[in-house]
Motif scaffolding. Structure first.
Motif, PDB file in Angstrom:
ATOM      1  N   ASP A  76      -1.364   8.953   2.856  1.00  0.00           N
ATOM      2  CA  ASP A  76       0.052   9.578   3.126  1.00  0.00           C
ATOM      3  C   ASP A  76       0.832   8.441   3.788  1.00  0.00           C
ATOM      4  O   ASP A  76       0.404   7.221   3.726  1.00  0.00           O
ATOM      5  CB  ASP A  76       0.039  10.608   3.840  1.00  0.00           C
ATOM      6  CG  ASP A  76       1.198  11.810   4.113  1.00  0.00           C
ATOM      7  OD1 ASP A  76       2.005  11.119   3.416  1.00  0.00           O
ATOM      8  OD2 ASP A  76       0.961  12.863   4.601  1.00  0.00           O
ATOM      9  N   SER A  77       2.188   8.653   4.094  1.00  0.00           N
ATOM     10  CA  SER A  77       3.177   7.525   4.469  1.00  0.00           C
ATOM     11  C   SER A  77       4.044   8.336   5.503  1.00  0.00           C
ATOM     12  O   SER A  77       4.389   9.657   5.614  1.00  0.00           O
ATOM     13  CB  SER A  77       3.853   6.732   3.550  1.00  0.00           C
ATOM     14  OG  SER A  77       4.544   7.603   2.829  1.00  0.00           O
ATOM     15  N   ARG A  78       4.570   7.523   6.603  1.00  0.00           N
ATOM     16  CA  ARG A  78       5.869   7.874   7.239  1.00  0.00           C
ATOM     17  C   ARG A  78       6.537   7.008   7.523  1.00  0.00           C
ATOM     18  O   ARG A  78       6.361   5.748   7.390  1.00  0.00           O
ATOM     19  CB  ARG A  78       4.791   8.110   8.804  1.00  0.00           C
ATOM     20  CG  ARG A  78       5.990   8.449   9.889  1.00  0.00           C
ATOM     21  CD  ARG A  78       6.301   9.886   9.658  1.00  0.00           C
ATOM     22  NE  ARG A  78       7.385  10.200  10.716  1.00  0.00           N
ATOM     23  CZ  ARG A  78       7.174  10.979  11.729  1.00  0.00           C
ATOM     24  NH1 ARG A  78       5.898  11.350  11.832  1.00  0.00           N
ATOM     25  NH2 ARG A  78       8.062  11.430  12.392  1.00  0.00           N
ATOM     26  N   LYS A 138       8.169   1.853   6.620  1.00  0.00           N
ATOM     27  CA  LYS A 138       7.442   2.856   6.125  1.00  0.00           C
ATOM     28  C   LYS A 138       5.962   2.420   6.145  1.00  0.00           C
ATOM     29  O   LYS A 138       5.537   1.393   5.761  1.00  0.00           O
ATOM     30  CB  LYS A 138       7.665   2.964   4.464  1.00  0.00           C
ATOM     31  CG  LYS A 138       6.702   3.965   3.646  1.00  0.00           C
ATOM     32  CD  LYS A 138       7.332   4.072   2.364  1.00  0.00           C
ATOM     33  CE  LYS A 138       6.309   5.046   1.363  1.00  0.00           C
ATOM     34  NZ  LYS A 138       6.651   5.172   0.113  1.00  0.00           N
ATOM     35  N   GLN A 176       8.739   9.661  18.487  1.00  0.00           N
ATOM     36  CA  GLN A 176       9.486   9.319  17.414  1.00  0.00           C
ATOM     37  C   GLN A 176      10.789   9.071  17.643  1.00  0.00           C
ATOM     38  O   GLN A 176      11.661   9.590  18.720  1.00  0.00           O
ATOM     39  CB  GLN A 176       9.167  10.557  16.290  1.00  0.00           C
ATOM     40  CG  GLN A 176       9.891  11.984  16.903  1.00  0.00           C
ATOM     41  CD  GLN A 176       9.170  12.919  16.125  1.00  0.00           C
ATOM     42  OE1 GLN A 176       8.515  12.943  15.464  1.00  0.00           O
ATOM     43  NE2 GLN A 176      10.163  14.105  15.973  1.00  0.00           N
ATOM     44  N   LEU A 187       5.242  10.566  17.570  1.00  0.00           N
ATOM     45  CA  LEU A 187       5.316  10.189  16.161  1.00  0.00           C
ATOM     46  C   LEU A 187       3.772  10.073  15.940  1.00  0.00           C
ATOM     47  O   LEU A 187       3.072   8.961  16.109  1.00  0.00           O
ATOM     48  CB  LEU A 187       5.885   8.620  16.285  1.00  0.00           C
ATOM     49  CG  LEU A 187       5.782   8.125  14.798  1.00  0.00           C
ATOM     50  CD1 LEU A 187       6.581   8.731  14.029  1.00  0.00           C
ATOM     51  CD2 LEU A 187       6.597   6.706  14.952  1.00  0.00           C
ATOM     52  N   GLU A 194       0.691  11.442  13.564  1.00  0.00           N
ATOM     53  CA  GLU A 194       0.226  11.805  12.224  1.00  0.00           C
ATOM     54  C   GLU A 194      -1.277  12.634  11.931  1.00  0.00           C
ATOM     55  O   GLU A 194      -1.984  11.958  12.883  1.00  0.00           O
ATOM     56  CB  GLU A 194       0.490  10.978  10.954  1.00  0.00           C
ATOM     57  CG  GLU A 194       1.850  10.512  10.944  1.00  0.00           C
ATOM     58  CD  GLU A 194       2.901  11.869  10.604  1.00  0.00           C
ATOM     59  OE1 GLU A 194       2.484  12.679   9.985  1.00  0.00           O
ATOM     60  OE2 GLU A 194       4.103  11.302  10.524  1.00  0.00           O
TER      61      GLU A 194
END
Length: 592
Positions: free
Chosen positions: A120-122, A62, A89, A110, A112
């Motif tokens: 925010d997060s991925r 994360k 991704q 991948l 953002e």
């Protein structure tokens, strides 16, 4: 006790510094399976984090970041790379490629887009292959932290899964590409439903970019103990496209260190499959080996890693050679490779010139060879579920009515259709020239078709010439005993009417000469006295009435014989009755 705590804290800090390339990052552990790396700093070029992991374990990652303002832009991109994955991704086909990257990949990055001041997060999953996991974050943002959590090992599934990894020769195609078909698309036909088959192959991929784009990662995070992963590459590795091509040495190394090793670490079973050969022959009719260095490198990798190998390259070359020798080079184009004649398929209305990809028939045969390889290797579990193809022991039945359509796609294509014949693998189409007197030429070979359709483009026909056509069904046992009913395309309607009349009256039997020896090596004589009945509306559709007429004639003959016997019986009865009445009358007269 206090001194011990101080020493322990010092060691933890030292380990954190050694594990990170960025000095300001702070690593902490919330539990035994979670590692947290805190940053809170703006990314200048990129921030690289090297994390010690256990090879063969999958990790949930994360990445948390906050958008920043700068240069008057409101939206800023953030790129996240990991392991050998540099472009895509781990889950394909989620997002379109970001336009500024000019990416030609079909899965998406991948990538953002951030908003200033918004955190925010991925999250994504990484399959660790070695003992260090490298995470790279680049772009205009502030990296807050990276959290890495080890996942529990997967358990075996209820039934085994075969994952297919490869390129366009293997992938499953949409209907808009038909008849182009990948052999992976047809592989389920040769296994029972006790095996799951998941096709992850996609066109334009090599051992390099299949890995770099996260597709290998996507397979590894899903593999369970007992599953199989079939790996086949080479066409794009040996090409010249940047990002796809790789050296023979790298090709072999990727196969051994990433594909084979990554699958085995998770309890899976890797199987290497050499590439299907291309349709390339010498002038003397010998198959030319495609990408020989890469084929040999895969064989060597299999030997060095003690990995099962299915030599599809050798099997495909033998198959192509047998078709070439028995039916000629045109058959490989007509029914095996994606080179169908113009006017047959709407997706390739102008025909194809593809010597690499397959039509459905060719793909099915290659899938058969792969499944056959599973059985030959006696691969545990899945070989038990192998379904052997049914081999032809008799020639197929005869083709029925052939319908002609000059307007189906374009008037320059004479399209023909017929119903598929049970037991037929493909069909042979013949053509003869006709005039009002009958057949000008014998029927000659025109082409092959893998299914119930064909086309005769205008550039294949001589202007002003009238033609008749017929179709045979073929399989490994030979050619159907009789052709279809004759159908024709006449430029001159008066010629057509005269020809139809003479054909119906049986006047053209002598004009149909003996057929030449077929490509199968069998001598079949033409059924020259067959009568054909035109449809009532005078179209080109001809009723295939020969067998029906024969049956009808037999029935009528039996009926007539029975009627004759009945009539004879009636006559005999009447005669006897009359005789009896006369005798009775005479007797009465005598009594009087």
């Amino acid at each position: 006790m206090k001194m011990r705590r101080i020493v322990k804290a010092g060691l933890l800090m030292l380990c954190a510094v050694m594990m990170l390339r960025v000095e300001k990052a702070y690593a902490s552990e919330t539990d035994t399976n979670v590692m947290v790396y805190e940053y809170g700093e703006v990314i200048e070029k990129n921030i690289t984090t090297e994390i010690p992991v256990a090879a063969g374990t999958n990790y949930k990652v994360k990445v948390t970041y906050t958008g920043i303002d700068g240069e008057g832009k409101k939206l800023k991109p953030v790129r996240i790379y990991y392991e050998e994955v540099m472009y895509d991704q781990c889950v394909p086909n989620i997002q379109p490629a970001y336009k500024e990257d000019n990416a030609d990949d079909r899965s998406g990055l991948l990538y953002e887009v951030t908003t200033p001041g918004v955190t925010d997060s991925r999250e994504f999953t990484v399959a660790a292959i070695d003992d260090v996991l490298t995470i790279i974050v680049a772009g205009d943002a502030k990296l807050e932290k990276i959290e890495v959590t080890a996942e529990e090992p997967k358990q075996a599934g209820n039934k085994p899964t075969i994952y297919l990894i490869g390129d366009s020769l293997v992938q499953t195609y949409r209907s808009s590409y038909y008849p182009m078909t990948g052999w992976g698309q047809m592989l389920p036909e040769f296994f029972t439903k006790d095996v799951n088959i998941v096709n992850r192959a996609i066109g334009g991929r090599s051992t390099l970019n299949f890995m770099n784009q996260g597709r290998l990662n996507d397979v590894l995070i899903n593999v369970r103990p007992g599953d199989y992963v079939f790996v086949t590459f080479g066409h794009n590795d040996g090409g010249s496209v940047a990002g796809r091509a790789c050296s023979v040495a790298d090709y072999k190394r990727y196969l051994k260190d990433y594909y084979v090793e990554g699958v085995r670490q998770r309890g899976g079973n890797p199987v290497l499959v050499t590439l299907g050969n291309q349709n390339i022959f010498t002038k003397n009719g010998e198959v030319i080996q495609s990408y020989p260095d890469y084929v040999n490198a895969m064989r060597e990798a299999a030997g060095e890693k003690d990995c099962p190998l299915i030599d599809l390259n050798e099997k495909s070359k033998a198959f192509f050679k047998s078709v070439y020798d028995q039916y000629g080079s045109q058959a490989l184009k007509d029914i095996v490779f994606n080179c169908a004649r113009a006017g047959i398929y709407q997706n390739y209305i102008d025909g194809g010139g593809d010597s690499t990809h397959f039509q459905t028939y060719g793909a099915t045969r290659l899938a058969e060879f792969v499944a056959e390889g599973v059985k030959e290797l006696e691969l545990p579990v899945i070989s038990e579920y192998y379904v052997a193809p049914v081999k032809a022991t008799a020639v197929p039945g005869n083709v029925g009515t052939v319908k002609l359509d000059l307007k189906k796609y374009d008037k320059k294509y004479l399209h023909m259709d017929w119903k598929a014949v049970k037991g037929a693998e493909f069909y042979e189409i013949e053509r003869a020239s006709i005039n009002s007197e009958g057949f000008v030429t014998d029927f000659e070979h025109l082409g092959y078709s893998a299914e119930g359709m064909f086309a005769d483009p205008e550039n294949y026909r001589e202007a002003g010439t009238n033609y008749a056509y017929r179709v045979y069904a073929l399989n490994a046992a030979g050619r159907s005993e009789k052709p279809s009913a004759i159908c024709w395309d006449a430029v001159d309607e008066s010629v057509l009417e005269e020809f139809k009349g003479r054909l119906e009256r049986g006047e053209l039997g002598a004009a149909v000469k003996e057929e030449p020896e077929t490509m199968m090596g069998e001598d079949n004589e033409a059924e020259g006295d067959e009568k054909k009945n035109a449809s009532d509306n005078g179209s080109d559709d001809i009723k295939d009435g020969n067998e029906k007429n024969d049956t009808f004639g037999t029935v009528m003959a039996v009926v007539m014989i029975l009627a004759a016997i009945l009539c004879a019986a009636c006559v005999f009865f009447l005669v006897e009755r009359k005789k009896g009445v006369k005798e009775k009358t005479d007797s009465v007269s005598d009594d009087k």
